[in-house]
Design a protein around this motif. Sequence first.
Motif, PDB file in Angstrom:
ATOM      1  N   LYS A 191      39.710  44.268 -14.114  1.00 17.59           N
ATOM      2  CA  LYS A 191      38.655  43.945 -13.157  1.00 17.59           C
ATOM      3  C   LYS A 191      37.292  43.824 -13.825  1.00 17.59           C
ATOM      4  O   LYS A 191      36.372  43.211 -13.266  1.00 17.59           O
ATOM      5  N   VAL A 192      37.143  44.425 -14.999  1.00 20.63           N
ATOM      6  CA  VAL A 192      35.854  44.396 -15.683  1.00 20.63           C
ATOM      7  C   VAL A 192      35.639  43.087 -16.443  1.00 20.63           C
ATOM      8  O   VAL A 192      34.520  42.808 -16.900  1.00 20.63           O
ATOM      9  N   ALA A 193      36.658  42.260 -16.582  1.00 20.25           N
ATOM     10  CA  ALA A 193      36.551  41.027 -17.371  1.00 20.25           C
ATOM     11  C   ALA A 193      35.405  40.117 -16.933  1.00 20.25           C
ATOM     12  O   ALA A 193      34.683  39.575 -17.789  1.00 20.25           O
ATOM     13  N   PRO A 194      35.187  39.890 -15.612  1.00 21.11           N
ATOM     14  CA  PRO A 194      34.045  39.040 -15.223  1.00 21.11           C
ATOM     15  C   PRO A 194      32.706  39.616 -15.660  1.00 21.11           C
ATOM     16  O   PRO A 194      31.789  38.855 -16.002  1.00 21.11           O
ATOM     17  N   LEU A 195      32.577  40.939 -15.657  1.00 22.23           N
ATOM     18  CA  LEU A 195      31.328  41.547 -16.113  1.00 22.23           C
ATOM     19  C   LEU A 195      31.126  41.304 -17.606  1.00 22.23           C
ATOM     20  O   LEU A 195      30.019  40.989 -18.057  1.00 22.23           O
ATOM     21  N   ARG A 200      27.994  38.489 -21.829  1.00 19.52           N
ATOM     22  CA  ARG A 200      27.913  37.629 -23.016  1.00 19.52           C
ATOM     23  C   ARG A 200      27.061  36.391 -22.751  1.00 19.52           C
ATOM     24  O   ARG A 200      26.299  35.957 -23.630  1.00 19.52           O
ATOM     25  N   ARG A 201      27.171  35.851 -21.559  1.00 22.30           N
ATOM     26  CA  ARG A 201      26.307  34.700 -21.219  1.00 22.30           C
ATOM     27  C   ARG A 201      24.845  35.122 -21.226  1.00 22.30           C
ATOM     28  O   ARG A 201      23.973  34.381 -21.725  1.00 22.30           O
ATOM     29  N   LEU A 202      24.566  36.279 -20.685  1.00 24.21           N
ATOM     30  CA  LEU A 202      23.185  36.761 -20.650  1.00 24.21           C
ATOM     31  C   LEU A 202      22.675  37.070 -22.059  1.00 24.21           C
ATOM     32  O   LEU A 202      21.503  36.807 -22.377  1.00 24.21           O
ATOM     33  N   LEU A 203      23.521  37.623 -22.901  1.00 28.39           N
ATOM     34  CA  LEU A 203      23.121  37.869 -24.288  1.00 28.39           C
ATOM     35  C   LEU A 203      22.780  36.561 -25.001  1.00 28.39           C
ATOM     36  O   LEU A 203      21.790  36.479 -25.740  1.00 28.39           O
ATOM     37  N   ALA A 204      23.592  35.526 -24.775  1.00 30.79           N
ATOM     38  CA  ALA A 204      23.331  34.238 -25.412  1.00 30.79           C
ATOM     39  C   ALA A 204      22.021  33.638 -24.923  1.00 30.79           C
ATOM     40  O   ALA A 204      21.239  33.078 -25.703  1.00 30.79           O
ATOM     41  N   THR A 205      21.750  33.757 -23.615  1.00 29.57           N
ATOM     42  CA  THR A 205      20.482  33.256 -23.077  1.00 29.57           C
ATOM     43  C   THR A 205      19.310  34.024 -23.659  1.00 29.57           C
ATOM     44  O   THR A 205      18.290  33.446 -24.053  1.00 29.57           O
ATOM     45  N   ALA A 206      19.438  35.342 -23.725  1.00 32.58           N
ATOM     46  CA  ALA A 206      18.363  36.168 -24.274  1.00 32.58           C
ATOM     47  C   ALA A 206      18.078  35.795 -25.720  1.00 32.58           C
ATOM     48  O   ALA A 206      16.908  35.702 -26.139  1.00 32.58           O
ATOM     49  N   ALA A 207      19.113  35.553 -26.496  1.00 32.85           N
ATOM     50  CA  ALA A 207      18.918  35.196 -27.899  1.00 32.85           C
ATOM     51  C   ALA A 207      18.160  33.878 -28.037  1.00 32.85           C
ATOM     52  O   ALA A 207      17.340  33.708 -28.948  1.00 32.85           O
ATOM     53  N   ARG A 208      18.410  32.932 -27.138  1.00 32.83           N
ATOM     54  CA  ARG A 208      17.708  31.653 -27.209  1.00 32.83           C
ATOM     55  C   ARG A 208      16.253  31.785 -26.776  1.00 32.83           C
ATOM     56  O   ARG A 208      15.360  31.166 -27.362  1.00 32.83           O
ATOM     57  N   LEU A 209      15.990  32.591 -25.754  1.00 34.48           N
ATOM     58  CA  LEU A 209      14.628  32.709 -25.229  1.00 34.48           C
ATOM     59  C   LEU A 209      13.735  33.604 -26.093  1.00 34.48           C
ATOM     60  O   LEU A 209      12.518  33.609 -25.916  1.00 34.48           O
ATOM     61  N   ALA A 226      34.232  47.933 -24.109  1.00 34.19           N
ATOM     62  CA  ALA A 226      34.208  46.473 -24.001  1.00 34.19           C
ATOM     63  C   ALA A 226      32.839  45.956 -23.582  1.00 34.19           C
ATOM     64  O   ALA A 226      32.463  44.826 -23.914  1.00 34.19           O
ATOM     65  N   GLU A 227      32.074  46.767 -22.873  1.00 29.22           N
ATOM     66  CA  GLU A 227      30.735  46.371 -22.423  1.00 29.22           C
ATOM     67  C   GLU A 227      29.642  46.882 -23.353  1.00 29.22           C
ATOM     68  O   GLU A 227      28.469  46.525 -23.169  1.00 29.22           O
ATOM     69  N   ASN A 228      30.018  47.686 -24.328  1.00 31.63           N
ATOM     70  CA  ASN A 228      29.035  48.310 -25.202  1.00 31.63           C
ATOM     71  C   ASN A 228      29.199  47.857 -26.657  1.00 31.63           C
ATOM     72  O   ASN A 228      28.657  46.843 -27.061  1.00 31.63           O
ATOM     73  N   GLU A 229      29.982  48.581 -27.422  1.00 36.34           N
ATOM     74  CA  GLU A 229      30.135  48.241 -28.838  1.00 36.34           C
ATOM     75  C   GLU A 229      30.715  46.849 -29.034  1.00 36.34           C
ATOM     76  O   GLU A 229      30.312  46.133 -29.967  1.00 36.34           O
ATOM     77  N   ALA A 230      31.659  46.450 -28.178  1.00 32.76           N
ATOM     78  CA  ALA A 230      32.231  45.107 -28.325  1.00 32.76           C
ATOM     79  C   ALA A 230      31.188  44.022 -28.080  1.00 32.76           C
ATOM     80  O   ALA A 230      31.212  42.964 -28.737  1.00 32.76           O
ATOM     81  N   GLN A 231      30.276  44.262 -27.180  1.00 29.41           N
ATOM     82  CA  GLN A 231      29.214  43.285 -26.931  1.00 29.41           C
ATOM     83  C   GLN A 231      28.208  43.268 -28.078  1.00 29.41           C
ATOM     84  O   GLN A 231      27.662  42.208 -28.420  1.00 29.41           O
ATOM     85  N   THR A 232      27.964  44.414 -28.668  1.00 29.67           N
ATOM     86  CA  THR A 232      27.101  44.455 -29.846  1.00 29.67           C
ATOM     87  C   THR A 232      27.721  43.653 -30.987  1.00 29.67           C
ATOM     88  O   THR A 232      27.044  42.868 -31.670  1.00 29.67           O
TER      89      THR A 232
END
Length: 428
Positions: A191-195, A200-209, A226-232
Amino acid sequence: MPQRDAASPGPDTAGSSGRSFRLTCAPDKRELVEALLAATGHAWAPEPFSPWCRRLTAEPTPLGSSLAARFGYLHIQDRSSMLPPLLLAPPAGARVLDMCAAPGGKTGFVAQLVGPTGFVLGNEPSPDRLATLRQTLFRENLANAATCAQADLEPFFPEGFFSHILLDPPCSGWGTLDKNPQAARIWAGDKVAPLVALQRRLLATAARLLAPGGRLLYSTCTTNVAENEAQTRFALDHLPLLAVPLSPPAGFVFEAPARADVSGVLRVDSRASAAQGFYLALFEKTGGRVAAPEGRELPGAPVPEAALRAAGCDPAGLPPGEVRDFGGKAFFLHAGAAGLPAGLRYQGQALGTYRAGVFRPHARARLLLGPWREGAGLNEAALCRIEALLAGQSLTAEGPAARPGLYFRGLPLGFATRKGSRILWSDR
Protein backbone atom coordinates in the motif's frame (compact mmCIF):
# COMPACT_ATOMS: atom_id res chain seq x y z
CA MET A 1 21.46 0.34 18.56
CA PRO A 2 20.58 3.99 19.30
CA GLN A 3 23.51 6.36 18.97
CA ARG A 4 24.07 9.31 21.27
CA ASP A 5 26.35 12.07 20.10
CA ALA A 6 28.95 12.78 22.77
CA ALA A 7 28.33 16.52 22.55
CA SER A 8 24.55 16.11 22.37
CA PRO A 9 23.17 14.39 25.48
CA GLY A 10 19.68 12.98 25.27
CA PRO A 11 16.72 14.76 26.84
CA ASP A 12 16.02 14.80 30.55
CA THR A 13 13.38 12.09 30.54
CA ALA A 14 12.08 13.18 33.93
CA GLY A 15 10.94 16.46 32.48
CA SER A 16 10.35 15.60 28.84
CA SER A 17 6.75 14.42 29.04
CA GLY A 18 5.39 17.90 28.40
CA ARG A 19 4.51 19.10 24.93
CA SER A 20 6.96 21.19 22.96
CA PHE A 21 6.31 24.54 21.33
CA ARG A 22 8.06 27.30 19.47
CA LEU A 23 7.94 31.04 20.11
CA THR A 24 6.72 32.96 17.05
CA CYS A 25 7.91 36.49 17.66
CA ALA A 26 10.79 38.81 16.97
CA PRO A 27 13.90 38.06 19.06
CA ASP A 28 13.40 41.19 21.16
CA LYS A 29 9.88 40.03 22.12
CA ARG A 30 10.80 36.62 23.59
CA GLU A 31 10.84 37.78 27.20
CA LEU A 32 7.47 39.52 26.81
CA VAL A 33 5.90 36.41 25.27
CA GLU A 34 7.29 34.30 28.10
CA ALA A 35 5.84 36.80 30.59
CA LEU A 36 2.44 36.37 28.93
CA LEU A 37 2.78 32.59 29.26
CA ALA A 38 3.87 32.84 32.88
CA ALA A 39 0.89 35.07 33.65
CA THR A 40 -1.43 32.20 32.67
CA GLY A 41 0.47 29.78 34.93
CA HIS A 42 2.39 27.92 32.22
CA ALA A 43 5.98 26.89 32.85
CA TRP A 44 8.59 25.56 30.46
CA ALA A 45 12.19 24.55 29.99
CA PRO A 46 14.37 25.63 27.07
CA GLU A 47 15.12 23.09 24.38
CA PRO A 48 18.88 22.67 23.83
CA PHE A 49 18.70 22.65 20.02
CA SER A 50 17.20 26.11 19.36
CA PRO A 51 16.66 29.38 21.24
CA TRP A 52 13.14 29.50 19.76
CA CYS A 53 11.97 26.16 21.18
CA ARG A 54 10.56 25.24 24.59
CA ARG A 55 9.16 22.21 26.41
CA LEU A 56 6.22 22.54 28.79
CA THR A 57 6.77 21.61 32.42
CA ALA A 58 3.44 22.91 33.77
CA GLU A 59 0.15 23.23 31.86
CA PRO A 60 -2.63 24.37 34.22
CA THR A 61 -4.88 25.04 31.23
CA PRO A 62 -4.53 23.73 27.65
CA LEU A 63 -1.63 25.51 25.97
CA GLY A 64 -3.57 25.79 22.73
CA SER A 65 -6.22 27.96 24.40
CA SER A 66 -3.72 30.18 26.23
CA LEU A 67 -3.56 33.88 25.42
CA ALA A 68 -0.09 33.46 23.93
CA ALA A 69 -1.47 30.89 21.50
CA ARG A 70 -4.63 32.87 20.81
CA PHE A 71 -2.62 35.90 19.75
CA GLY A 72 -0.25 33.84 17.59
CA TYR A 73 2.87 34.04 19.73
CA LEU A 74 3.56 30.32 19.90
CA HIS A 75 3.21 27.23 17.75
CA ILE A 76 2.67 23.83 19.37
CA GLN A 77 4.92 21.42 17.53
CA ASP A 78 6.55 18.04 18.07
CA ARG A 79 10.26 18.26 18.88
CA SER A 80 11.24 16.25 15.82
CA SER A 81 9.13 18.42 13.53
CA MET A 82 11.23 21.41 14.53
CA LEU A 83 14.40 19.84 13.14
CA PRO A 84 13.89 20.12 9.33
CA PRO A 85 13.97 23.95 9.23
CA LEU A 86 16.89 24.05 11.68
CA LEU A 87 18.93 21.52 9.70
CA LEU A 88 18.11 23.17 6.37
CA ALA A 89 19.48 26.31 8.05
CA PRO A 90 18.59 28.91 5.42
CA PRO A 91 20.47 32.18 5.99
CA ALA A 92 18.80 35.54 6.45
CA GLY A 93 17.45 36.80 3.15
CA ALA A 94 17.19 33.36 1.49
CA ARG A 95 14.48 32.45 -1.03
CA VAL A 96 12.96 29.17 0.20
CA LEU A 97 10.33 26.74 -1.06
CA ASP A 98 8.39 24.48 1.29
CA MET A 99 6.96 21.97 -1.18
CA CYS A 100 4.38 20.24 1.06
CA ALA A 101 3.72 22.95 3.60
CA ALA A 102 0.53 22.28 5.58
CA PRO A 103 -0.22 22.58 8.43
CA GLY A 104 2.46 25.29 8.45
CA GLY A 105 4.70 24.65 11.43
CA LYS A 106 7.82 24.10 9.35
CA THR A 107 6.90 26.88 6.90
CA GLY A 108 6.52 29.32 9.76
CA PHE A 109 9.80 28.29 11.35
CA VAL A 110 11.63 28.76 8.04
CA ALA A 111 10.04 32.22 7.73
CA GLN A 112 11.42 33.09 11.14
CA LEU A 113 14.88 31.84 10.26
CA VAL A 114 15.21 33.79 6.98
CA GLY A 115 14.00 36.99 8.64
CA PRO A 116 12.13 39.97 7.15
CA THR A 117 14.33 40.19 4.05
CA GLY A 118 13.91 36.50 3.26
CA PHE A 119 10.96 35.02 1.39
CA VAL A 120 9.22 31.67 1.82
CA LEU A 121 6.72 30.12 -0.59
CA GLY A 122 4.60 27.42 1.02
CA ASN A 123 2.89 25.07 -1.43
CA GLU A 124 -0.04 22.84 -0.45
CA PRO A 125 -2.16 21.12 -3.13
CA SER A 126 -4.96 20.00 -0.77
CA PRO A 127 -7.65 22.75 -0.43
CA ASP A 128 -8.49 21.79 3.15
CA ARG A 129 -4.86 21.65 4.21
CA LEU A 130 -4.14 24.88 2.31
CA ALA A 131 -6.73 26.66 4.46
CA THR A 132 -4.97 25.38 7.58
CA LEU A 133 -1.59 26.54 6.27
CA ARG A 134 -2.88 30.02 5.53
CA GLN A 135 -4.58 30.29 8.91
CA THR A 136 -1.32 29.32 10.63
CA LEU A 137 0.71 31.98 8.83
CA PHE A 138 -2.05 34.55 9.35
CA ARG A 139 -2.36 33.88 13.07
CA GLU A 140 1.40 34.09 13.57
CA ASN A 141 1.74 37.28 11.45
CA LEU A 142 4.41 35.83 9.17
CA ALA A 143 4.21 38.34 6.37
CA ASN A 144 7.41 37.24 4.62
CA ALA A 145 5.63 34.08 3.43
CA ALA A 146 3.16 33.45 0.62
CA THR A 147 1.15 30.35 -0.26
CA CYS A 148 0.10 28.52 -3.40
CA ALA A 149 -1.68 25.26 -4.23
CA GLN A 150 -0.03 23.38 -7.08
CA ALA A 151 0.02 19.61 -7.49
CA ASP A 152 3.03 20.07 -9.78
CA LEU A 153 5.28 23.11 -9.40
CA GLU A 154 7.62 22.21 -12.24
CA PRO A 155 5.68 23.89 -15.08
CA PHE A 156 5.73 27.24 -13.28
CA PHE A 157 9.35 27.66 -12.24
CA PRO A 158 12.58 27.78 -14.21
CA GLU A 159 15.50 25.61 -13.19
CA GLY A 160 17.48 26.83 -10.19
CA PHE A 161 14.91 29.29 -8.81
CA PHE A 162 15.23 28.56 -5.07
CA SER A 163 18.34 28.70 -2.90
CA HIS A 164 16.82 26.31 -0.33
CA ILE A 165 14.00 23.76 -0.48
CA LEU A 166 12.27 21.88 2.31
CA LEU A 167 10.58 18.65 1.23
CA ASP A 168 8.54 16.90 3.90
CA PRO A 169 6.34 14.82 1.56
CA PRO A 170 3.25 12.73 2.30
CA CYS A 171 4.47 9.57 4.02
CA SER A 172 3.18 6.52 5.85
CA GLY A 173 3.56 8.18 9.25
CA TRP A 174 4.95 5.10 11.01
CA GLY A 175 6.91 7.41 13.29
CA THR A 176 3.67 8.79 14.77
CA LEU A 177 2.02 5.51 15.82
CA ASP A 178 1.54 6.73 19.39
CA LYS A 179 -0.81 9.42 18.02
CA ASN A 180 -1.94 7.67 14.83
CA PRO A 181 -2.07 3.93 15.60
CA GLN A 182 -3.89 3.19 12.33
CA ALA A 183 -0.98 4.39 10.18
CA ALA A 184 0.78 1.01 10.14
CA ARG A 185 -2.39 -0.76 9.01
CA ILE A 186 -3.38 1.83 6.39
CA TRP A 187 0.08 1.82 4.80
CA ALA A 188 1.02 -1.81 5.27
CA GLY A 189 2.88 -3.82 2.61
CA ASP A 190 2.44 -2.74 -0.99
CA LYS A 191 0.00 0.00 0.00
CA VAL A 192 2.97 2.32 0.51
CA ALA A 193 4.08 2.03 -3.15
CA PRO A 194 2.12 5.11 -4.35
CA LEU A 195 3.73 7.19 -1.61
CA VAL A 196 7.20 6.04 -2.61
CA ALA A 197 6.51 6.96 -6.23
CA LEU A 198 5.16 10.39 -5.23
CA GLN A 199 8.18 11.08 -3.02
CA ARG A 200 10.52 10.33 -5.92
CA ARG A 201 8.64 12.66 -8.25
CA LEU A 202 8.83 15.40 -5.65
CA LEU A 203 12.54 14.79 -5.11
CA ALA A 204 13.15 15.09 -8.86
CA THR A 205 11.18 18.35 -9.00
CA ALA A 206 13.05 19.74 -6.00
CA ALA A 207 16.39 18.90 -7.59
CA ARG A 208 15.45 20.81 -10.74
CA LEU A 209 14.13 23.88 -8.92
CA LEU A 210 17.16 24.11 -6.64
CA ALA A 211 19.97 26.50 -7.57
CA PRO A 212 23.53 25.17 -7.95
CA GLY A 213 25.06 24.97 -4.50
CA GLY A 214 21.60 25.23 -2.97
CA ARG A 215 20.41 22.86 -0.27
CA LEU A 216 17.48 20.47 -0.04
CA LEU A 217 16.31 18.98 3.25
CA TYR A 218 14.25 15.79 2.86
CA SER A 219 12.34 14.59 5.92
CA THR A 220 9.60 12.15 6.85
CA CYS A 221 7.78 11.13 10.02
CA THR A 222 8.03 7.43 9.18
CA THR A 223 10.44 4.64 10.08
CA ASN A 224 9.91 2.89 6.73
CA VAL A 225 13.25 2.27 4.99
CA ALA A 226 11.63 2.46 1.54
CA GLU A 227 10.61 6.07 2.24
CA ASN A 228 13.84 7.01 3.98
CA GLU A 229 17.23 5.48 3.19
CA ALA A 230 16.00 4.07 -0.13
CA GLN A 231 14.87 7.52 -1.21
CA THR A 232 18.21 8.99 -0.17
CA ARG A 233 19.97 6.39 -2.31
CA PHE A 234 17.65 7.18 -5.22
CA ALA A 235 18.45 10.90 -4.95
CA LEU A 236 22.20 10.28 -4.88
CA ASP A 237 22.14 7.78 -7.75
CA HIS A 238 19.73 9.52 -10.13
CA LEU A 239 19.63 13.24 -9.33
CA PRO A 240 22.29 16.01 -9.40
CA LEU A 241 22.57 15.94 -5.62
CA LEU A 242 25.38 15.33 -3.17
CA ALA A 243 24.90 14.17 0.41
CA VAL A 244 25.67 16.70 3.14
CA PRO A 245 26.34 14.90 6.46
CA LEU A 246 24.11 16.13 9.27
CA SER A 247 25.44 16.88 12.75
CA PRO A 248 23.17 15.48 15.49
CA PRO A 249 21.31 18.30 17.27
CA ALA A 250 21.53 18.42 21.05
CA GLY A 251 18.74 16.85 23.05
CA PHE A 252 18.00 13.91 20.75
CA VAL A 253 19.04 10.29 20.50
CA PHE A 254 19.49 8.90 16.98
CA GLU A 255 19.45 5.40 15.53
CA ALA A 256 21.97 4.17 12.98
CA PRO A 257 20.92 4.35 9.30
CA ALA A 258 19.00 1.27 8.19
CA ARG A 259 21.18 0.75 5.09
CA ALA A 260 24.95 0.37 4.98
CA ASP A 261 25.19 2.39 1.74
CA VAL A 262 23.64 5.50 3.34
CA SER A 263 25.43 7.69 5.87
CA GLY A 264 25.23 11.20 7.30
CA VAL A 265 21.43 11.01 7.74
CA LEU A 266 19.53 11.18 11.01
CA ARG A 267 16.89 8.81 12.37
CA VAL A 268 15.26 10.12 15.55
CA ASP A 269 14.86 7.44 18.21
CA SER A 270 11.28 8.22 19.18
CA ARG A 271 11.19 6.67 22.64
CA ALA A 272 14.62 7.84 23.78
CA SER A 273 14.04 11.37 22.41
CA ALA A 274 10.47 11.83 23.70
CA ALA A 275 9.51 12.80 20.16
CA GLN A 276 8.08 11.45 16.94
CA GLY A 277 10.16 9.10 14.86
CA PHE A 278 11.68 11.25 12.12
CA TYR A 279 14.11 10.81 9.26
CA LEU A 280 16.25 13.64 7.86
CA ALA A 281 18.66 13.85 4.93
CA LEU A 282 20.40 16.92 3.52
CA PHE A 283 21.54 17.36 -0.09
CA GLU A 284 23.41 19.98 -2.10
CA LYS A 285 22.79 20.67 -5.79
CA THR A 286 25.67 20.10 -8.21
CA GLY A 287 25.75 21.92 -11.53
CA GLY A 288 22.74 23.33 -13.32
CA ARG A 289 21.59 26.89 -13.90
CA VAL A 290 20.57 29.77 -11.64
CA ALA A 291 17.28 31.48 -12.45
CA ALA A 292 17.20 35.15 -11.52
CA PRO A 293 13.78 36.52 -10.46
CA GLU A 294 12.25 38.60 -13.22
CA GLY A 295 10.98 41.34 -10.90
CA ARG A 296 7.51 41.88 -12.33
CA GLU A 297 4.90 44.18 -10.76
CA LEU A 298 2.97 42.78 -7.83
CA PRO A 299 -0.71 41.98 -8.51
CA GLY A 300 -3.62 43.93 -7.08
CA ALA A 301 -4.00 47.67 -6.63
CA PRO A 302 -1.74 49.54 -4.21
CA VAL A 303 -3.09 50.59 -0.81
CA PRO A 304 -1.53 53.97 0.04
CA GLU A 305 0.61 54.05 3.15
CA ALA A 306 -1.35 57.14 4.20
CA ALA A 307 -4.48 54.97 4.44
CA LEU A 308 -2.69 52.65 6.87
CA ARG A 309 -1.48 55.53 9.00
CA ALA A 310 -4.94 57.13 9.00
CA ALA A 311 -6.22 53.89 10.56
CA GLY A 312 -3.70 54.16 13.38
CA CYS A 313 -1.36 51.55 11.88
CA ASP A 314 2.44 51.62 11.83
CA PRO A 315 3.80 50.25 8.51
CA ALA A 316 7.29 50.06 10.03
CA GLY A 317 6.43 46.59 11.30
CA LEU A 318 6.05 45.24 7.77
CA PRO A 319 8.94 43.56 5.93
CA PRO A 320 9.96 44.80 2.45
CA GLY A 321 6.97 44.69 0.11
CA GLU A 322 3.60 46.33 -0.53
CA VAL A 323 0.03 46.28 0.72
CA ARG A 324 -2.29 45.53 -2.19
CA ASP A 325 -6.05 45.66 -2.64
CA PHE A 326 -7.93 42.66 -4.06
CA GLY A 327 -11.62 43.54 -4.33
CA GLY A 328 -11.80 45.26 -0.96
CA LYS A 329 -9.48 42.84 0.85
CA ALA A 330 -6.01 44.08 1.71
CA PHE A 331 -3.05 41.67 1.56
CA PHE A 332 0.63 42.23 2.16
CA LEU A 333 2.85 40.88 -0.63
CA HIS A 334 6.51 40.51 0.23
CA ALA A 335 9.04 42.00 -2.16
CA GLY A 336 10.23 38.46 -2.88
CA ALA A 337 6.87 37.69 -4.44
CA ALA A 338 7.66 40.11 -7.27
CA GLY A 339 10.04 37.48 -8.64
CA LEU A 340 7.44 34.71 -8.79
CA PRO A 341 6.66 33.49 -12.32
CA ALA A 342 3.68 34.77 -14.28
CA GLY A 343 0.72 32.43 -14.11
CA LEU A 344 1.37 31.22 -10.58
CA ARG A 345 -1.59 32.01 -8.35
CA TYR A 346 -0.51 32.79 -4.80
CA GLN A 347 -1.72 34.61 -1.71
CA GLY A 348 0.11 36.87 0.74
CA GLN A 349 -0.67 37.91 4.31
CA ALA A 350 -4.22 39.12 4.97
CA LEU A 351 -4.17 42.49 6.76
CA GLY A 352 -7.75 43.78 6.68
CA THR A 353 -10.14 45.58 4.34
CA TYR A 354 -9.79 48.58 2.03
CA ARG A 355 -13.02 50.14 0.84
CA ALA A 356 -13.78 53.64 -0.42
CA GLY A 357 -10.25 54.71 0.41
CA VAL A 358 -10.49 53.57 4.05
CA PHE A 359 -8.27 50.83 5.45
CA ARG A 360 -9.52 48.81 8.41
CA PRO A 361 -6.96 46.45 9.97
CA HIS A 362 -7.94 42.95 10.99
CA ALA A 363 -7.99 42.43 14.75
CA ARG A 364 -5.16 39.88 14.43
CA ALA A 365 -2.84 42.07 12.33
CA ARG A 366 -0.61 42.86 15.31
CA LEU A 367 2.40 43.48 13.04
CA LEU A 368 0.71 46.82 12.21
CA LEU A 369 0.73 47.90 15.85
CA GLY A 370 3.70 50.12 16.61
CA PRO A 371 5.35 50.45 20.00
CA TRP A 372 2.98 51.31 22.82
CA ARG A 373 2.32 55.01 23.33
CA GLU A 374 -0.21 56.96 25.35
CA GLY A 375 -3.57 57.16 23.63
CA ALA A 376 -2.95 54.12 21.43
CA GLY A 377 -5.39 51.90 23.33
CA LEU A 378 -4.96 49.56 26.29
CA ASN A 379 -1.63 48.49 27.73
CA GLU A 380 -2.33 46.06 30.56
CA ALA A 381 0.14 44.86 33.19
CA ALA A 382 -2.19 42.04 34.32
CA LEU A 383 -4.53 39.75 32.43
CA CYS A 384 -7.86 40.44 34.14
CA ARG A 385 -9.00 43.29 31.86
CA ILE A 386 -7.72 41.55 28.72
CA GLU A 387 -9.62 38.40 29.68
CA ALA A 388 -12.73 40.49 30.40
CA LEU A 389 -12.47 42.09 26.97
CA LEU A 390 -12.11 38.71 25.28
CA ALA A 391 -15.09 37.41 27.27
CA GLY A 392 -17.32 40.06 25.68
CA GLN A 393 -17.17 42.89 28.19
CA SER A 394 -16.52 46.45 27.07
CA LEU A 395 -13.84 48.68 28.57
CA THR A 396 -12.89 52.31 28.42
CA ALA A 397 -9.78 53.48 26.60
CA GLU A 398 -8.36 56.91 25.92
CA GLY A 399 -7.44 58.17 22.48
CA PRO A 400 -9.24 58.80 19.19
CA ALA A 401 -8.30 55.61 17.34
CA ALA A 402 -11.22 53.78 15.73
CA ARG A 403 -9.34 50.53 16.32
CA PRO A 404 -7.41 50.95 19.59
CA GLY A 405 -4.41 48.74 20.13
CA LEU A 406 -4.41 46.03 22.77
CA TYR A 407 -1.07 45.40 24.51
CA PHE A 408 0.26 43.32 27.39
CA ARG A 409 3.17 45.12 29.06
CA GLY A 410 4.05 46.64 25.71
CA LEU A 411 3.60 43.40 23.75
CA PRO A 412 1.18 44.08 20.86
CA LEU A 413 -1.75 41.66 20.80
CA GLY A 414 -4.15 43.10 18.25
CA PHE A 415 -6.72 45.76 17.38
CA ALA A 416 -9.86 46.28 19.43
CA THR A 417 -13.00 48.04 18.16
CA ARG A 418 -14.33 51.34 19.47
CA LYS A 419 -18.06 51.91 20.10
CA GLY A 420 -18.43 55.45 21.35
CA SER A 421 -16.42 55.77 24.56
CA ARG A 422 -16.13 51.99 24.99
CA ILE A 423 -13.96 49.42 23.30
CA LEU A 424 -14.84 45.82 22.46
CA TRP A 425 -12.98 42.82 21.08
CA SER A 426 -13.89 41.08 17.86
CA ASP A 427 -11.79 38.51 16.01
CA ARG A 428 -12.63 40.15 12.68
